[in-house]
Design an enzyme around this catalytic site. Structure first.
Site, PDB file in Angstrom:
ATOM      1  N   ILE A   6       0.834  -1.196   0.000  1.00  0.00           N
ATOM      2  CA  ILE A   6       0.000   0.000   0.000  1.00  0.00           C
ATOM      3  C   ILE A   6       0.872   1.250   0.000  1.00  0.00           C
ATOM      4  O   ILE A   6       2.058   1.206   0.327  1.00  0.00           O
ATOM      5  CB  ILE A   6      -0.958   0.029   1.210  1.00  0.00           C
ATOM      6  CG1 ILE A   6      -0.207  -0.024   2.535  1.00  0.00           C
ATOM      7  CG2 ILE A   6      -1.959  -1.113   1.096  1.00  0.00           C
ATOM      8  CD1 ILE A   6      -1.085   0.229   3.745  1.00  0.00           C
ATOM      9  N   CYS A   7       0.270   2.343  -0.386  1.00  0.00           N
ATOM     10  CA  CYS A   7       0.910   3.642  -0.439  1.00  0.00           C
ATOM     11  C   CYS A   7       1.409   4.040   0.945  1.00  0.00           C
ATOM     12  O   CYS A   7       0.688   3.835   1.901  1.00  0.00           O
ATOM     13  CB  CYS A   7      -0.148   4.665  -0.897  1.00  0.00           C
ATOM     14  SG  CYS A   7       0.524   6.057  -1.746  1.00  0.00           S
ATOM     15  N   PRO A   8       2.588   4.575   1.131  1.00  0.00           N
ATOM     16  CA  PRO A   8       3.632   4.894   0.165  1.00  0.00           C
ATOM     17  C   PRO A   8       4.774   3.892   0.152  1.00  0.00           C
ATOM     18  O   PRO A   8       5.884   4.222  -0.213  1.00  0.00           O
ATOM     19  CB  PRO A   8       4.144   6.227   0.709  1.00  0.00           C
ATOM     20  CG  PRO A   8       4.088   6.039   2.189  1.00  0.00           C
ATOM     21  CD  PRO A   8       2.936   5.094   2.468  1.00  0.00           C
ATOM     22  N   ARG A  29       0.480  13.990   3.572  1.00  0.00           N
ATOM     23  CA  ARG A  29       1.657  13.180   3.900  1.00  0.00           C
ATOM     24  C   ARG A  29       2.890  13.572   3.089  1.00  0.00           C
ATOM     25  O   ARG A  29       3.987  13.706   3.638  1.00  0.00           O
ATOM     26  CB  ARG A  29       1.319  11.702   3.639  1.00  0.00           C
ATOM     27  CG  ARG A  29       2.456  10.747   3.942  1.00  0.00           C
ATOM     28  CD  ARG A  29       2.171   9.390   3.318  1.00  0.00           C
ATOM     29  NE  ARG A  29       2.161   9.485   1.872  1.00  0.00           N
ATOM     30  CZ  ARG A  29       1.389   8.751   1.071  1.00  0.00           C
ATOM     31  NH1 ARG A  29       0.553   7.861   1.583  1.00  0.00           N
ATOM     32  NH2 ARG A  29       1.448   8.910  -0.236  1.00  0.00           N
TER      33      ARG A  29
END
Lengths: 95, 418
Positions: free
Chosen positions: A9-11, B71
Site C-alpha cells: 500500500i501507499c507509500p 503526507r
C-alpha cells in the site's frame, strides 16, 4: 538487485525503493516490480534525486517493472527530472 | 534530449476492441440499469447513486488522495497534491457562495444556510484532526481514499474500512461526553456573519492563494528545481476520426487524469450536490453502518446522541431505519462501484493482497484513528475539510490545520514500520 513490492500500500513501494537504492553496490541496477500505479510517479522522481535513471515497462495488466540504473557519467538530477514528465506522459497511466 | 525513462507497453494492453470489451460493456450496463431502476422507485436515491459514481470515477481516474496531499509534504517535500486541493477548494468556494447567498441573502442576522458544513469550533476539531491525519497516513489513505481503493481491489483497504467503522462506533460511545463537556458551549463561526459574503469569500481565496505560494516555497527552499516547460514536442501526425475518438477515449478512461483536474472536477460535483441537497460527506452514513452492525450482531443499543440534530455536516448518526432507503448508502456505495468501474475500464482492477501481513493490522489501526477523529470532528477530509472551507465556516480551517501535525506524526511512524 530485485525487489517485488506488488500488493504494497501507499507509500511503501516508493519507500522500499529508496531503501533498496541505498544498499546497491557501485553500478548495480535495481529492478522494482509494482502494481501500484501512483508509484510510477513517485519512484522515478525519488530515483532521479539519487542519480538513477528509470526505465518502465508493463509486466502484466496493472503491473510494471521499473529498472533503475546509475546515470551515465556523473549524476545530474536536474536533467533527469526535467525529462521525467514528458516521458511519463507517454506511459498509459497517470503519475 | 536524453531519454531517461523509456516506456514499453505490455503486449495487448490498452486495446480498444479486445475480448474484454464485452465484459466492460456488461459492467457499465449493470450500473446504468441499476440507475434506471432507482430512478423508477426513488429519484433521490438515483441522484445520490449518480453523484456517488461520479465521486468514485473522479477519485480513481485522478488518484486524488487526501492522505498523500498532507503526507507527501513531509515524506517527499512534495506539496503538489495540496496545491491541487487548494485550487479545487477555491472553485467550490465560489459555487458554495452562490448557493448560500440564495438561501441566506443577509448573513449578518446570524442564520446559517441550510446544510452548510458550519459547525462549532473547538478542541474536538483539533483532537479529531490530529487523530484523523495520523490515521490516514498509517492506513495509507483517508476515508474516501479507502473506499475507492476497495473498488480498485486493495484487500488491505477492507481492513481500513473495518477500522473506520470501529473508530466511528467508539466516537459514538464517547460523543455525549464531548458534547456535554465541550462542543455544546463552543461557538459556530460563519465568516459571512462578520465579513459579509464578499469579505468571507475574498479572505478564503486569499488564504488559499497563500497556501499555494507556501507550497512552492516549501518545495523550493532547498534550492532550484527543474523547470517543466509546458507544451513540449508536438509531432502528432494528422489522424482519422476513429483514431481521434480512440485517443479521446484513452485520455478519459485509460490514461490517468492530472490530479488538479480530478480535484477541480470533485469541487464541481460538490457544488452540484449542494444545489441538489447538501455538500459531499462520507462519514455520517458510515457511522450509521457501524451502529447497525453493532446493534444487529450484538443487540447492543448505542446511547442517544446529544445535540447532533442541530449540527450540519457529517454528524454521527444512529442506524435507525432501513439500510436501503438511506441516501448516504447510495452515495458511498456509488463511490466504491464508480471506482471499480473506472478501474475495470482502465484495466487497473486487480485483487491486491498485501505481501506483508502487518499491513492489515496497520490499516485496521489507522482506520480506527480516522474513524474516531471523523466522529468527534464531525467529518473526514471530505465533510470537515473539502466541504467545510467552501461553507465559509472557520471549522474547516481548524480541522485542516490539525490534519498537518497528525500527518507529520504518521510519517514518523511509517518510516519506522518496515
Amino acid at each position: 538487485m530485485k525487489i517485488d513490492v506488488r500488493g504494497e500500500i501507499c507509500p511503501y513501494p516508493m519507500m522500499k525503493t529508496a531503501e533498496a537504492l541505498k544498499k546497491l553496490d557501485g553500478d548495480e541496477s535495481l529492478e522494482v516490480l509494482t502494481d501500484h500505479a501512483p508509484a510510477l510517479g513517485t519512484i522515478p522522481w525519488e530515483a532521479a534525486k539519487n542519480g538513477y535513471e528509470t526505465t518502465i515497462e508493463g509486466a502484466a495488466d496493472s503491473e510494471w517493472r521499473l529498472t533503475l540504473r546509475k546515470f551515465e557519467k556523473e549524476a545530474k538530477p536536474q536533467e533527469l527530472l526535467a525529462n521525467l514528465q514528458e516521458q511519463l506522459a507517454a506511459l498509459n497511466v497517470s503519475e | 534530449m536524453s531519454t531517461n525513462v523509456e516506456v514499453r507497453e505490455a503486449s495487448g494492453q490498452g486495446q480498444f476492441l479486445s475480448g474484454r470489451v464485452a465484459a466492460r460493456i456488461a459492467v457499465v450496463a449493470v450500473v446504468v440499469l441499476f440507475l434506471a431502476y432507482l430512478a423508477l422507485v426513488n429519484a433521490t436515491l438515483a441522484v445520490m447513486w449518480l453523484f456517488g459514481l461520479a465521486f468514485g470515477v473522479i477519485l480513481q481516474r485522478s488518484r486524488l488522495c487526501f492522505a498523500s496531499g498532507f503526507r507527501d509534504i513531509f515524506l517527499m517535500r512534495d506539496a503538489g497534491t495540496m496545491r491541487a486541493l487548494a485550487v479545487a477548494i477555491g472553485v467550490a468556494t465560489i459555487g458554495f457562495w452562490l448557493v448560500m447567498q440564495m438561501m441566506v441573502p443577509e448573513p449578518s442576522f446570524g442564520s446559517l444556510p441550510a446544510a452548510a458544513h458550519v459547525i462549532p469550533i473547538g478542541l474536538h476539531l483539533v483532537v479529531g484532526g490530529v487523530a484523523f491525519g495520523f490515521g490516514m497516513v498509517i492506513a495509507g489513505g483517508c476515508v474516501s481514499g479507502t473506499m475507492y481503493r476497495i473498488g480498485e481491489g486493495y484487500v488491505a483497504s477492507w481492513a481500513s474500512l473495518a477500522g473506520i467503522l470501529a473508530g466511528l462506533y467508539l466516537s459514538t460511545l464517547t460523543w455525549n461526553w464531548w458534547w456535554t463537556n465541550h462542543i455544546k458551549d463552543m461557538p459556530v463561526v460563519f465568516l459571512p456573519k462578520w465579513l459579509g459574503y464578499g469579505g468571507a469569500v475574498a479572505l478564503t481565496l486569499l488564504a488559499l492563494a497563500g497556501i499555494v505560494l507556501l507550497s512552492y516555497w516549501w518545495e523550493y527552499r532547498s534550492g532550484p528545481m527543474p523547470n517543466f516547460a509546458l507544451g513540449g514536442k508536438n509531432e502528432m501526425p494528422p489522424m482519422r476520426l476513429g483514431a481521434k475518438l480512440r485517443q479521446m477515449y484513452d485520455l478519459v478512461f485509460v490514461k490517468g487524469w492530472p490530479i488538479a483536474v480530478g480535484a477541480i472536477a470533485l469541487a464541481v460535483v460538490n457544488v452540484f450536490i449542494y444545489i441538489y441537497s447538501r455538500p459531499l460527506g462520507v462519514t455520517g452514513e458510515l457511522s450509521a453502518w457501524s451502529d447497525r452492525i453493532v446493534s444487529g450482531l450484538f443487540r447492543i443499543q448505542a446511547p442517544a446522541l446529544l445535540g447532533v440534530d442541530g449540527l450540519a455536516g457529517c454528524n454521527l448518526t444512529l442506524g435507525a431505519g432501513s439500510w436501503w432507503t438511506s441516501e448516504g448508502l447510495f452515495l458511498d456505495g456509488g463511490l466504491i462501484i464508480g471506482a471499480l468501474v473506472a478501474a475495470l475500464l482502465a484495466n487497473e482492477f486487480k485483487v491486491r493482497l498485501s505481501p506483508v501481513k502487518r499491513r492489515y493490522v496497520q490499516s485496521l489501526i489507522g482506520g480506527t484513528f480516522m474513524g474516531y477523529g471523523a466522529g468527534i470532528a464531525i467529518g473526514c477530509t471530505i465533510g470537515a475539510f473539502f466541504s467545510a472551507i467552501p461553507s465559509l465556516g472557520l471549522n474547516g480551517w481548524i480541522f485542516g490545520f490539525s490534519l498537518l501535525p497528525g500527518a507529520y506524526l504518521g510519517v514518523q511512524v511509517i518510516k519506522r514500520i518496515p
